[in-house]
Design a protein around this motif. Sequence first.
Motif, PDB file in Angstrom:
ATOM      1  N   THR A 134       0.882  -1.136  -0.048  1.00  0.00           N
ATOM      2  CA  THR A 134       0.054  -0.064   0.006  1.00  0.00           C
ATOM      3  C   THR A 134       0.729   1.237   0.083  1.00  0.00           C
ATOM      4  O   THR A 134       1.811   1.269   0.720  1.00  0.00           O
ATOM      5  CB  THR A 134      -1.124  -0.004   1.176  1.00  0.00           C
ATOM      6  OG1 THR A 134      -1.786  -1.210   1.292  1.00  0.00           O
ATOM      7  CG2 THR A 134      -2.021   1.163   1.227  1.00  0.00           C
ATOM      8  N   SER A 145      -4.324   9.761   0.371  1.00  0.00           N
ATOM      9  CA  SER A 145      -4.795   8.700  -0.463  1.00  0.00           C
ATOM     10  C   SER A 145      -3.769   7.596  -0.433  1.00  0.00           C
ATOM     11  O   SER A 145      -2.769   7.669  -0.025  1.00  0.00           O
ATOM     12  CB  SER A 145      -4.932   9.360  -1.884  1.00  0.00           C
ATOM     13  OG  SER A 145      -3.467   9.633  -2.442  1.00  0.00           O
ATOM     14  N   SER A 146      -4.625   6.438  -0.648  1.00  0.00           N
ATOM     15  CA  SER A 146      -3.891   5.415  -0.790  1.00  0.00           C
ATOM     16  C   SER A 146      -4.134   4.406  -1.948  1.00  0.00           C
ATOM     17  O   SER A 146      -4.912   4.499  -2.700  1.00  0.00           O
ATOM     18  CB  SER A 146      -4.107   4.058   0.507  1.00  0.00           C
ATOM     19  OG  SER A 146      -5.559   4.032   0.466  1.00  0.00           O
ATOM     20  N   ARG A 147      -3.068   3.532  -2.732  1.00  0.00           N
ATOM     21  CA  ARG A 147      -2.886   2.881  -3.585  1.00  0.00           C
ATOM     22  C   ARG A 147      -2.503   1.318  -3.278  1.00  0.00           C
ATOM     23  O   ARG A 147      -1.469   1.217  -2.616  1.00  0.00           O
ATOM     24  CB  ARG A 147      -2.187   3.345  -4.710  1.00  0.00           C
ATOM     25  CG  ARG A 147      -2.068   2.644  -5.910  1.00  0.00           C
ATOM     26  CD  ARG A 147      -1.253   3.105  -6.844  1.00  0.00           C
ATOM     27  NE  ARG A 147      -1.154   2.301  -8.177  1.00  0.00           N
ATOM     28  CZ  ARG A 147      -0.443   2.442  -8.993  1.00  0.00           C
ATOM     29  NH1 ARG A 147       0.660   3.445  -9.017  1.00  0.00           N
ATOM     30  NH2 ARG A 147       0.047   1.439 -10.140  1.00  0.00           N
ATOM     31  N   ARG A 149      -1.482  -2.471  -4.231  1.00  0.00           N
ATOM     32  CA  ARG A 149      -1.299  -3.300  -5.229  1.00  0.00           C
ATOM     33  C   ARG A 149      -0.708  -4.646  -4.964  1.00  0.00           C
ATOM     34  O   ARG A 149       0.015  -4.877  -3.903  1.00  0.00           O
ATOM     35  CB  ARG A 149      -0.332  -2.683  -6.436  1.00  0.00           C
ATOM     36  CG  ARG A 149       0.902  -2.302  -5.796  1.00  0.00           C
ATOM     37  CD  ARG A 149       1.738  -1.559  -6.729  1.00  0.00           C
ATOM     38  NE  ARG A 149       1.764  -0.172  -6.323  1.00  0.00           N
ATOM     39  CZ  ARG A 149       2.465   0.898  -7.225  1.00  0.00           C
ATOM     40  NH1 ARG A 149       3.013   0.611  -8.541  1.00  0.00           N
ATOM     41  NH2 ARG A 149       2.458   2.075  -6.682  1.00  0.00           N
TER      42      ARG A 149
END
Length: 168
Positions: A134, A145-147, A149
């Motif tokens: 993350t 914000s977070s992403r 994968r």
Amino acid sequence: MQSSISKIVAMAGVVSLRAILLTSQTAPAPQTPPKLADDYSGMYSFLQDGEFVQVTVEDQGRVTGFVSRYGDLESDRGAFLDQFFKQGKLDSNKLTFTTETVHGVWYEFKGTVERGAGKNPGDEAYYVLKGTLTQYSTDASKKTSSRLREVAFKSFPQDMAPAHEKQD
């Protein structure tokens, strides 16, 4: 009488020898020390070519290390940024770490260390860190914000260092 005593002594010797042999055959085998956990310490690939994660497994599953990555903001684009682990833990083969924040970005990894395609210790991809990465980002207005994968970071061969380290 002497021959009777000799026979008794001889018989006692045979009985003693048999007792020793039987005892040694039924005695438990010496305990071998328990196998130490694999040492997963080393460098692993990161998101782009030239980027890497350094993982060092210490006592009681404590993990230290850092992520070395290219900056992606206008102010740091192309520069190498090192983000040290704020915390890290290895429990069996379950690995977690969280990096310090650098330029408003930090990472959290939750996953496992697994055997990879490398055939021998020291080979590329002998171990692979598999899990969820993350990436958190905080913008100028303090909005985070977070992403998420799914990732698989392969161990580097032990005789190879990333290109930017070799230049030093």
